[in-house]
Design a protein around this motif. Sequence first.
Motif, PDB file in Angstrom:
ATOM      1  N   ALA A   1       8.306  -3.233  -5.243  1.00  0.00           N
ATOM      2  CA  ALA A   1       7.890  -3.213  -3.839  1.00  0.00           C
ATOM      3  C   ALA A   1       6.968  -4.374  -3.472  1.00  0.00           C
ATOM      4  CB  ALA A   1       7.199  -1.888  -3.529  1.00  0.00           C
ATOM      5  N   PHE A   2       6.156  -4.824  -4.384  1.00  0.00           N
ATOM      6  CA  PHE A   2       5.200  -5.894  -4.110  1.00  0.00           C
ATOM      7  C   PHE A   2       5.526  -7.155  -4.916  1.00  0.00           C
ATOM      8  CE2 PHE A   2       2.959  -1.865  -3.459  1.00  0.00           C
ATOM      9  CZ  PHE A   2       2.603  -2.014  -2.136  1.00  0.00           C
TER      10      PHE A   2
ATOM     11  N   ALA B   1      -2.697 -13.645  -2.470  1.00  0.00           N
ATOM     12  CA  ALA B   1      -4.014 -13.208  -2.003  1.00  0.00           C
ATOM     13  C   ALA B   1      -3.876 -12.090  -0.972  1.00  0.00           C
ATOM     14  CB  ALA B   1      -4.773 -14.384  -1.409  1.00  0.00           C
ATOM     15  N   ALA B   2      -2.817 -11.315  -1.073  1.00  0.00           N
ATOM     16  CA  ALA B   2      -2.551 -10.248  -0.105  1.00  0.00           C
ATOM     17  C   ALA B   2      -3.584  -9.129  -0.206  1.00  0.00           C
ATOM     18  CB  ALA B   2      -1.165  -9.676  -0.339  1.00  0.00           C
ATOM     19  N   LYS B   3      -3.890  -8.536   0.939  1.00  0.00           N
ATOM     20  CA  LYS B   3      -4.792  -7.390   0.972  1.00  0.00           C
ATOM     21  C   LYS B   3      -4.044  -6.213   1.568  1.00  0.00           C
ATOM     22  CE  LYS B   3      -9.018 -10.028   1.409  1.00  0.00           C
ATOM     23  NZ  LYS B   3     -10.185 -10.328   2.231  1.00  0.00           N
ATOM     24  N   CYS B   4      -4.204  -5.078   0.955  1.00  0.00           N
ATOM     25  CA  CYS B   4      -3.556  -3.858   1.401  1.00  0.00           C
ATOM     26  C   CYS B   4      -4.653  -2.910   1.891  1.00  0.00           C
ATOM     27  CB  CYS B   4      -2.781  -3.251   0.244  1.00  0.00           C
ATOM     28  SG  CYS B   4      -1.879  -1.787   0.681  1.00  0.00           S
ATOM     29  N   LYS B   5      -4.641  -2.596   3.180  1.00  0.00           N
ATOM     30  CA  LYS B   5      -5.674  -1.752   3.759  1.00  0.00           C
ATOM     31  C   LYS B   5      -5.174  -0.311   3.831  1.00  0.00           C
ATOM     32  CE  LYS B   5      -8.922  -1.751   7.564  1.00  0.00           C
ATOM     33  NZ  LYS B   5      -9.339  -2.422   8.796  1.00  0.00           N
ATOM     34  N   VAL B   6      -5.938   0.597   3.227  1.00  0.00           N
ATOM     35  CA  VAL B   6      -5.557   2.010   3.176  1.00  0.00           C
ATOM     36  C   VAL B   6      -6.725   2.872   3.662  1.00  0.00           C
ATOM     37  CG1 VAL B   6      -3.941   1.656   1.269  1.00  0.00           C
ATOM     38  CG2 VAL B   6      -6.276   2.269   0.775  1.00  0.00           C
TER      39      VAL B   6
ATOM     40  N   LYS C   1      -4.441   3.718  -7.932  1.00  0.00           N
ATOM     41  CA  LYS C   1      -3.837   4.046  -9.224  1.00  0.00           C
ATOM     42  C   LYS C   1      -2.357   3.687  -9.264  1.00  0.00           C
ATOM     43  CE  LYS C   1      -6.939   7.836 -10.354  1.00  0.00           C
ATOM     44  NZ  LYS C   1      -7.070   9.280 -10.502  1.00  0.00           N
ATOM     45  N   PHE C   2      -1.605   4.114  -8.260  1.00  0.00           N
ATOM     46  CA  PHE C   2      -0.172   3.876  -8.369  1.00  0.00           C
ATOM     47  C   PHE C   2       0.299   2.579  -7.736  1.00  0.00           C
ATOM     48  CE2 PHE C   2       0.063   6.400  -4.440  1.00  0.00           C
ATOM     49  CZ  PHE C   2       1.045   5.742  -3.724  1.00  0.00           C
ATOM     50  N   LEU C   3      -0.430   2.003  -6.796  1.00  0.00           N
ATOM     51  CA  LEU C   3      -0.008   0.724  -6.228  1.00  0.00           C
ATOM     52  C   LEU C   3      -0.194  -0.413  -7.229  1.00  0.00           C
ATOM     53  CD1 LEU C   3      -1.263   0.930  -2.535  1.00  0.00           C
ATOM     54  CD2 LEU C   3       1.052   1.209  -3.399  1.00  0.00           C
ATOM     55  N   ILE C   4      -1.210  -0.330  -8.042  1.00  0.00           N
ATOM     56  CA  ILE C   4      -1.402  -1.340  -9.083  1.00  0.00           C
ATOM     57  C   ILE C   4      -0.260  -1.255 -10.098  1.00  0.00           C
ATOM     58  CG2 ILE C   4      -2.863  -1.963 -11.050  1.00  0.00           C
ATOM     59  CD1 ILE C   4      -5.279  -1.329  -9.227  1.00  0.00           C
ATOM     60  N   LYS C   5       0.147  -0.059 -10.441  1.00  0.00           N
ATOM     61  CA  LYS C   5       1.268   0.115 -11.373  1.00  0.00           C
ATOM     62  C   LYS C   5       2.589  -0.366 -10.770  1.00  0.00           C
ATOM     63  CE  LYS C   5      -0.690   4.000 -13.884  1.00  0.00           C
ATOM     64  NZ  LYS C   5      -0.618   5.439 -14.153  1.00  0.00           N
ATOM     65  N   LYS C   6       2.695  -0.325  -9.439  1.00  0.00           N
ATOM     66  CA  LYS C   6       3.922  -0.732  -8.766  1.00  0.00           C
ATOM     67  C   LYS C   6       3.964  -2.228  -8.465  1.00  0.00           C
ATOM     68  CE  LYS C   6       5.606   3.409  -8.521  1.00  0.00           C
ATOM     69  NZ  LYS C   6       6.854   3.826  -9.121  1.00  0.00           N
ATOM     70  N   GLY C   7       2.932  -2.984  -8.868  1.00  0.00           N
ATOM     71  CA  GLY C   7       3.004  -4.433  -8.751  1.00  0.00           C
ATOM     72  C   GLY C   7       1.967  -5.085  -7.856  1.00  0.00           C
ATOM     73  N   LEU C   8       1.070  -4.355  -7.272  1.00  0.00           N
ATOM     74  CA  LEU C   8       0.023  -4.932  -6.433  1.00  0.00           C
ATOM     75  C   LEU C   8      -1.196  -5.196  -7.316  1.00  0.00           C
ATOM     76  CD1 LEU C   8      -0.505  -5.634  -3.418  1.00  0.00           C
ATOM     77  CD2 LEU C   8      -1.724  -3.496  -3.274  1.00  0.00           C
ATOM     78  N   ASN C   9      -1.077  -6.155  -8.208  1.00  0.00           N
ATOM     79  CA  ASN C   9      -2.147  -6.390  -9.166  1.00  0.00           C
ATOM     80  C   ASN C   9      -2.384  -7.863  -9.450  1.00  0.00           C
ATOM     81  OD1 ASN C   9       0.157  -6.902 -10.557  1.00  0.00           O
ATOM     82  ND2 ASN C   9      -0.197  -5.468 -12.205  1.00  0.00           N
ATOM     83  N   GLY C  10      -2.067  -8.732  -8.494  1.00  0.00           N
ATOM     84  CA  GLY C  10      -2.293 -10.156  -8.676  1.00  0.00           C
ATOM     85  C   GLY C  10      -3.777 -10.471  -8.697  1.00  0.00           C
ATOM     86  N   LYS C  11      -4.113 -11.689  -9.041  1.00  0.00           N
ATOM     87  CA  LYS C  11      -5.495 -12.096  -9.175  1.00  0.00           C
ATOM     88  C   LYS C  11      -6.280 -11.929  -7.863  1.00  0.00           C
ATOM     89  CE  LYS C  11      -7.558 -15.536 -12.142  1.00  0.00           C
ATOM     90  NZ  LYS C  11      -7.471 -16.842 -12.723  1.00  0.00           N
ATOM     91  N   GLY C  12      -5.695 -12.335  -6.740  1.00  0.00           N
ATOM     92  CA  GLY C  12      -6.388 -12.258  -5.465  1.00  0.00           C
ATOM     93  C   GLY C  12      -5.989 -11.067  -4.623  1.00  0.00           C
ATOM     94  N   GLN C  13      -5.075 -10.254  -5.107  1.00  0.00           N
ATOM     95  CA  GLN C  13      -4.599  -9.103  -4.334  1.00  0.00           C
ATOM     96  C   GLN C  13      -5.587  -7.956  -4.435  1.00  0.00           C
ATOM     97  OE1 GLN C  13      -0.761  -8.466  -6.078  1.00  0.00           O
ATOM     98  NE2 GLN C  13       0.160 -10.100  -4.916  1.00  0.00           N
TER      99      GLN C  13
END
Length: 53
Positions: free
Chosen positions: A15-16, A22-27, A37-49
């Motif tokens: 998904a990501f 350097a994307a930011k996800c606002k929740v 917990k689960f967004l990092i596992k799904k690929g939202l784990n870049g250096k600047g993300q």
Amino acid sequence: MTTSLLTKKSVGSGAFKNIHKAAKCKVPKKVLKNYQKFLIKKGLNGKGQKITK
């Protein structure tokens, strides 16, 4: 990102895959820890993300 349908199962593993580094996800504040917990596992784990409230 606010939706009642966002769950571990509904977010695909790619998904990501090609988002900005350097994307930011606002929740919402209430679900920040659960989403992290689960967004990092799904690929939202870049250096600047980041996942923010």
